[in-house]
Motif scaffolding. Structure first.
Motif, PDB file in Angstrom:
ATOM      1  N   HIS A 103     -13.258  31.958 -23.349  1.00 24.77           N
ATOM      2  CA  HIS A 103     -12.336  30.843 -23.113  1.00 24.77           C
ATOM      3  C   HIS A 103     -12.291  29.943 -24.344  1.00 24.77           C
ATOM      4  CE1 HIS A 103     -13.204  32.074 -18.925  1.00 24.77           C
ATOM      5  NE2 HIS A 103     -11.972  31.658 -18.687  1.00 24.77           N
ATOM      6  N   GLY A 104     -11.105  29.804 -24.900  1.00 24.23           N
ATOM      7  CA  GLY A 104     -10.925  29.030 -26.118  1.00 24.23           C
ATOM      8  C   GLY A 104     -10.654  29.882 -27.344  1.00 24.23           C
ATOM      9  N   ALA A 105     -10.847  31.185 -27.235  1.00 21.32           N
ATOM     10  CA  ALA A 105     -10.591  32.078 -28.369  1.00 21.32           C
ATOM     11  C   ALA A 105      -9.085  32.269 -28.569  1.00 21.32           C
ATOM     12  CB  ALA A 105     -11.261  33.425 -28.134  1.00 21.32           C
TER      13      ALA A 105
ATOM     14  N   GLN B   6      -7.685  31.117 -19.438  1.00 21.38           N
ATOM     15  CA  GLN B   6      -8.238  31.625 -18.191  1.00 21.38           C
ATOM     16  C   GLN B   6      -8.435  33.132 -18.293  1.00 21.38           C
ATOM     17  OE1 GLN B   6      -5.330  30.107 -15.286  1.00 21.38           O
ATOM     18  NE2 GLN B   6      -6.931  28.822 -14.401  1.00 21.38           N
ATOM     19  N   GLU B   7      -9.600  33.578 -17.833  1.00 26.50           N
ATOM     20  CA  GLU B   7      -9.872  35.014 -17.791  1.00 26.50           C
ATOM     21  C   GLU B   7     -10.196  35.413 -16.353  1.00 26.50           C
ATOM     22  OE1 GLU B   7     -13.009  38.456 -19.349  1.00 26.50           O
ATOM     23  OE2 GLU B   7     -13.199  36.387 -20.077  1.00 26.50           O
ATOM     24  N   PHE B   8      -9.489  36.409 -15.871  1.00 28.66           N
ATOM     25  CA  PHE B   8      -9.760  36.978 -14.555  1.00 28.66           C
ATOM     26  C   PHE B   8     -10.181  38.434 -14.738  1.00 28.66           C
ATOM     27  CE2 PHE B   8      -6.760  33.513 -13.914  1.00 28.66           C
ATOM     28  CZ  PHE B   8      -7.385  32.791 -12.914  1.00 28.66           C
ATOM     29  N   LYS B   9     -10.438  39.089 -13.637  1.00 27.94           N
ATOM     30  CA  LYS B   9     -10.935  40.457 -13.741  1.00 27.94           C
ATOM     31  C   LYS B   9      -9.924  41.384 -14.396  1.00 27.94           C
ATOM     32  CE  LYS B   9     -13.068  44.148 -11.019  1.00 27.94           C
ATOM     33  NZ  LYS B   9     -13.561  44.572  -9.682  1.00 27.94           N
TER      34      LYS B   9
ATOM     35  N   ASP C 230       4.033  26.425 -26.324  1.00 27.90           N
ATOM     36  CA  ASP C 230       3.695  25.771 -25.051  1.00 27.90           C
ATOM     37  C   ASP C 230       4.168  26.586 -23.848  1.00 27.90           C
ATOM     38  OD1 ASP C 230       2.565  23.694 -26.494  1.00 27.90           O
ATOM     39  OD2 ASP C 230       4.384  22.461 -26.421  1.00 27.90           O
ATOM     40  N   LYS C 231       3.960  27.892 -23.960  1.00 25.98           N
ATOM     41  CA  LYS C 231       4.306  28.775 -22.849  1.00 25.98           C
ATOM     42  C   LYS C 231       3.053  29.541 -22.411  1.00 25.98           C
ATOM     43  CE  LYS C 231       9.165  29.497 -24.054  1.00 25.98           C
ATOM     44  NZ  LYS C 231      10.221  30.513 -24.366  1.00 25.98           N
ATOM     45  N   MET C 232       2.919  29.688 -21.113  1.00 23.39           N
ATOM     46  CA  MET C 232       1.780  30.450 -20.598  1.00 23.39           C
ATOM     47  C   MET C 232       2.180  31.899 -20.444  1.00 23.39           C
ATOM     48  SD  MET C 232      -0.489  29.974 -17.113  1.00 23.39           S
ATOM     49  CE  MET C 232      -1.174  28.425 -17.654  1.00 23.39           C
ATOM     50  N   LYS C 233       1.329  32.779 -20.966  1.00 15.88           N
ATOM     51  CA  LYS C 233       1.568  34.209 -20.873  1.00 15.88           C
ATOM     52  C   LYS C 233       0.412  34.853 -20.102  1.00 15.88           C
ATOM     53  CE  LYS C 233       5.301  34.407 -23.494  1.00 15.88           C
ATOM     54  NZ  LYS C 233       6.618  34.875 -22.999  1.00 15.88           N
ATOM     55  N   VAL C 234       0.761  35.689 -19.154  1.00 16.48           N
ATOM     56  CA  VAL C 234      -0.231  36.429 -18.376  1.00 16.48           C
ATOM     57  C   VAL C 234      -0.199  37.870 -18.859  1.00 16.48           C
ATOM     58  CG1 VAL C 234      -1.001  37.120 -16.078  1.00 16.48           C
ATOM     59  CG2 VAL C 234       0.120  34.903 -16.403  1.00 16.48           C
ATOM     60  N   ILE C 235      -1.274  38.310 -19.509  1.00 17.16           N
ATOM     61  CA  ILE C 235      -1.325  39.644 -20.108  1.00 17.16           C
ATOM     62  C   ILE C 235      -2.342  40.496 -19.349  1.00 17.16           C
ATOM     63  CG2 ILE C 235      -1.610  40.951 -22.244  1.00 17.16           C
ATOM     64  CD1 ILE C 235       0.574  38.840 -22.405  1.00 17.16           C
ATOM     65  N   PRO C 236      -1.941  41.622 -18.789  1.00 22.53           N
ATOM     66  CA  PRO C 236      -2.911  42.491 -18.104  1.00 22.53           C
ATOM     67  C   PRO C 236      -3.869  43.118 -19.114  1.00 22.53           C
ATOM     68  CG  PRO C 236      -0.754  43.547 -18.195  1.00 22.53           C
ATOM     69  CD  PRO C 236      -0.563  42.153 -18.699  1.00 22.53           C
TER      70      PRO C 236
ATOM     71  N   ARG D 109     -15.067  40.354 -14.535  1.00 21.42           N
ATOM     72  CA  ARG D 109     -15.004  38.896 -14.549  1.00 21.42           C
ATOM     73  C   ARG D 109     -15.890  38.371 -15.680  1.00 21.42           C
ATOM     74  NH1 ARG D 109     -14.994  40.267  -9.096  1.00 21.42           N
ATOM     75  NH2 ARG D 109     -13.178  39.494  -7.948  1.00 21.42           N
ATOM     76  N   ALA D 110     -15.538  37.198 -16.164  1.00 20.41           N
ATOM     77  CA  ALA D 110     -16.292  36.620 -17.281  1.00 20.41           C
ATOM     78  C   ALA D 110     -17.762  36.442 -16.922  1.00 20.41           C
ATOM     79  CB  ALA D 110     -15.671  35.279 -17.675  1.00 20.41           C
TER      80      ALA D 110
END
Length: 221
Positions: free
Chosen positions: A137-139, A160-163, A173-179, A204-205
């Motif tokens: 988180h923060g990288a 944010q990191e999820f599984k 200033d756009k949020m991107k969700v990358i699998p 998970r982290a």
């Protein structure tokens, strides 16, 4: 003993010899009954005292029952409740790149300290192993390869990191969700460039710190 014989009146001749005055029937019965009761109770007391004198008795102590305390520990929210309350959702007004830059600076210092002050003599393999178990988180991460061409080139701060997914905030200033699956991510730290294969990173982290990663070659996407 026969009750009739006990209650029988003493003959006068015997009464004179014993110097006993005969009583009427009802008085004789009352006396006999009282005598027997007193005698019986007296012997009972003697028997009890005899037991106490000659034999040790174990006196049972009944401990008061403790009331079972109910488990008052607060139960955490389950995954469904968290999604319903939108705990992990970041509000639109907070989706700004500049808000997360301090987080990135903290992460850089954290990863440098974790890898033993990164310099030219640091082993790339050792840095890679540290990075696999580090908190990301923060990288600043970049998608360098993906089965979905629209993801390639996406760069942003990992917030944010999820599984199964990473969430980036881009400079626009756009949020991107990358699998993670079928994607390769690049992380740069002080000139060290590391690649993360998302298909092998689906944890998970909090679970990665105890995960043992196997060294493998490149993965075809």
């Amino acid at each position: 003993m026969d009750e009739a014989a006990v209650n029988k009146t003493i003959p006068r001749d015997l009464g004179r010899v014993l110097d006993v005055e005969p009583q009427v029937d009802y008085k004789a019965k009352a006396f006999t009954k009282a005598f027997l009761q007193n005698s019986t109770e007296h012997h009972a007391r003697l028997d009890t005292q005899s037991v106490l004198d000659r034999k040790a008795l174990i006196l049972k102590y009944a401990r008061p029952k403790k009331s079972k305390l109910k488990n008052r520990r607060a139960k955490g929210l389950n995954a469904h409740q968290k999604r319903k309350m939108k705990i992990f959702n970041i509000k639109t007004e907070h989706q700004r790149y500049e808000l997360f830059l301090p987080l990135h600076y903290l992460w850089r210092q954290y990863i440098i300290d974790l890898c033993g002050r990164l310099n030219q003599t640091s082993s790339p393999q050792a840095v890679q192993q540290k990075l696999l178990k580090a908190d990301l988180h923060g990288a600043i991460m970049t998608v360098v390869r993906s089965k979905c061409p629209s993801y390639v080139g996406t760069t942003g701060i990992l917030i944010q990191e999820f599984k199964h997914v990473f969430k980036f905030i881009t400079q626009q200033d756009k949020m991107k969700v990358i699998p993670k699956r079928n994607s390769v991510f690049q992380v740069e730290i002080n000139g060290f460039i590391s690649h993360i294969y998302g298909s092998k990173f689906e944890h998970r982290a909090s679970e990665r710190s105890a995960k043992k990663f196997k060294v493998s070659g490149s993965i075809d996407l």
